[in-house]
Design a protein around this motif. Sequence first.
Motif, PDB file in Angstrom:
ATOM      1  N   GLU A 192      -5.791   4.320 -22.044  1.00  0.00           N
ATOM      2  CA  GLU A 192      -4.493   3.505 -21.584  1.00  0.00           C
ATOM      3  C   GLU A 192      -3.468   4.510 -21.829  1.00  0.00           C
ATOM      4  N   VAL A 193      -2.424   4.187 -20.875  1.00  0.00           N
ATOM      5  CA  VAL A 193      -1.134   4.730 -21.034  1.00  0.00           C
ATOM      6  C   VAL A 193      -0.134   3.767 -20.739  1.00  0.00           C
ATOM      7  N   CYS A 194       0.866   3.866 -21.834  1.00  0.00           N
ATOM      8  CA  CYS A 194       1.980   2.829 -21.960  1.00  0.00           C
ATOM      9  C   CYS A 194       3.409   3.712 -21.438  1.00  0.00           C
ATOM     10  N   THR A 195       4.397   2.998 -20.613  1.00  0.00           N
ATOM     11  CA  THR A 195       5.633   3.512 -20.393  1.00  0.00           C
ATOM     12  C   THR A 195       6.438   3.317 -21.429  1.00  0.00           C
ATOM     13  N   ARG A 196       7.889   4.227 -21.411  1.00  0.00           N
ATOM     14  CA  ARG A 196       8.768   3.574 -21.962  1.00  0.00           C
ATOM     15  C   ARG A 196       9.741   2.682 -21.700  1.00  0.00           C
ATOM     16  N   PRO A 197      10.393   1.859 -22.292  1.00  0.00           N
ATOM     17  CA  PRO A 197      11.368   0.505 -21.320  1.00  0.00           C
ATOM     18  C   PRO A 197      12.431   1.438 -20.475  1.00  0.00           C
ATOM     19  N   THR A 198      12.501   0.745 -19.409  1.00  0.00           N
ATOM     20  CA  THR A 198      13.578   1.220 -18.483  1.00  0.00           C
ATOM     21  C   THR A 198      14.017   0.198 -17.643  1.00  0.00           C
ATOM     22  N   PRO A 199      15.170   0.118 -17.262  1.00  0.00           N
ATOM     23  CA  PRO A 199      15.927  -0.833 -16.153  1.00  0.00           C
ATOM     24  C   PRO A 199      15.445  -0.385 -14.823  1.00  0.00           C
ATOM     25  N   SER A 200      15.104   0.874 -14.660  1.00  0.00           N
ATOM     26  CA  SER A 200      15.059   1.565 -13.361  1.00  0.00           C
ATOM     27  C   SER A 200      13.522   1.629 -12.830  1.00  0.00           C
ATOM     28  N   LEU A 201      13.088   0.792 -11.658  1.00  0.00           N
ATOM     29  CA  LEU A 201      11.900   0.981 -11.048  1.00  0.00           C
ATOM     30  C   LEU A 201      11.505   2.574 -10.739  1.00  0.00           C
ATOM     31  N   SER A 202      12.554   3.134 -10.223  1.00  0.00           N
ATOM     32  CA  SER A 202      12.273   4.425  -9.781  1.00  0.00           C
ATOM     33  C   SER A 202      11.851   5.513 -10.884  1.00  0.00           C
ATOM     34  N   ALA A 203      12.488   5.072 -12.202  1.00  0.00           N
ATOM     35  CA  ALA A 203      12.169   5.829 -13.268  1.00  0.00           C
ATOM     36  C   ALA A 203      10.893   5.314 -13.830  1.00  0.00           C
ATOM     37  N   LEU A 204      10.464   4.178 -13.729  1.00  0.00           N
ATOM     38  CA  LEU A 204       9.414   3.610 -13.956  1.00  0.00           C
ATOM     39  C   LEU A 204       8.080   4.281 -13.345  1.00  0.00           C
ATOM     40  N   ARG A 205       8.334   4.318 -11.904  1.00  0.00           N
ATOM     41  CA  ARG A 205       7.382   4.980 -11.003  1.00  0.00           C
ATOM     42  C   ARG A 205       7.159   6.573 -11.551  1.00  0.00           C
ATOM     43  N   ALA A 206       8.361   7.141 -11.758  1.00  0.00           N
ATOM     44  CA  ALA A 206       8.157   8.495 -12.103  1.00  0.00           C
ATOM     45  C   ALA A 206       7.424   8.673 -13.485  1.00  0.00           C
ATOM     46  N   GLU A 207       7.592   7.976 -14.339  1.00  0.00           N
ATOM     47  CA  GLU A 207       6.894   8.044 -15.683  1.00  0.00           C
ATOM     48  C   GLU A 207       5.365   7.580 -15.523  1.00  0.00           C
ATOM     49  N   LEU A 208       5.297   6.579 -14.791  1.00  0.00           N
ATOM     50  CA  LEU A 208       3.666   6.248 -14.446  1.00  0.00           C
ATOM     51  C   LEU A 208       2.928   7.460 -13.935  1.00  0.00           C
ATOM     52  N   ALA A 209       3.738   8.240 -12.982  1.00  0.00           N
ATOM     53  CA  ALA A 209       2.876   9.081 -12.006  1.00  0.00           C
ATOM     54  C   ALA A 209       2.816  10.504 -13.178  1.00  0.00           C
TER      55      ALA A 209
END
Length: 385
Positions: free
Chosen positions: A70-87
């Motif tokens: 499993e992987v878990c992202t950090r909290p972010t208000p930005s969808l572009s930042a979320l996508r980059a972190e998931l990638a």
Amino acid sequence: MVIVPVRGIEQSKAGLPRGTHRMTVGVEEEFLIVDRDTGIPVARGPRVLDAAVPVLGEQAQTEFFGAQVEVCTRPTPSLSALRAELALLRKVMGEAAAGEGCLLVATGTPAVPPGRPLTVTPGERYERMAARWPALTGGYDGMVCGCHIHVGVTGHAQALALANHMRPWLPTLQAIAANSPFSLGRDSGWASHRSVEYARWPGVGPAPLLDEAGYERLADHLVRSGTLLDRRMIYWHARPSEHVPTLEIRVCDVNADLDVVVLLTALVRGLATSLMPDIGNGQPPPNLRDPRLHAAHALAARRGLTGEGLDPARGEYVPALVMAERLLERAVPGLAATGDLDLAEELFDRVRRSGGGAARQRAAHLRRGRLTDVVSELARTTAAA
């Protein structure tokens, strides 16, 4: 995972009305670890994690079975930042899997069945769960992978209020996310067979209508009565987190196409943001008939985005894509407020044209009738993020 709301953002900075809260988002993704040559799930997850943890730290985690991570992202208000972190998380975990002769695969259920009974990841809690529910852990069909979407809230009261108001829309979110048609080496006939297998666990299903006091009473009862091992086993489709201030949506299959994950996250936050005025004005949540809500979820799991869906609020059968369009329309005010509307509409159009993850898996299988082709396509798409 720590996910907190960003409060009081000025309109000039975030495009939001003065004084509103911009919810942060976070995502947990569960993946299969499969043999590179055969596509069979293999219990090399702990070794994969050993290679990934020095880079990812606590963002790389074990899952119930040894053939999962499993992987878990950090909290972010930005969808572009979320996508980059998931990638990035997928890239690092995929490279760690490759070092063990494996592929990282994002699918709700394994297309190629395990070659032997599943191995539970060592650990006191997992072992207690396996001992209490052996029928769910001793066969070939218990391994499922989900995508859990978090939105930041102020506490349990707000999380429960949002969960109450979001209930009619979660079957449609489930249909958009459906990505597990194959199970035990065959086409299951479901778009999301993960939904079928996951529902065998206690605590899985639509969240009941609750306020904070009612939640505390019910959660205590479920644990004290032995129905659940602990509060972490409250696996409702929407639940308040017990350790961070979020509402967690748990109804989605994990998807190989990262753009689908971004779309699902945008819809969840857009819908939550759109519903907040209703909550603030004291409008009661829809009081849905439980049989109709369960039927809507079952139909979403069966059909995905193809064929009919059931609107649990109106009690009418309409094409699943119409339900998806209604969800997008309901989320428009929130999507516009957070600046995500154009992106959500673009990603929604892509999913509408492709038919979603289940349709893509079946198309990969149709070319040559080989489940290994399905696994290869899933692995390539997972890595392409």
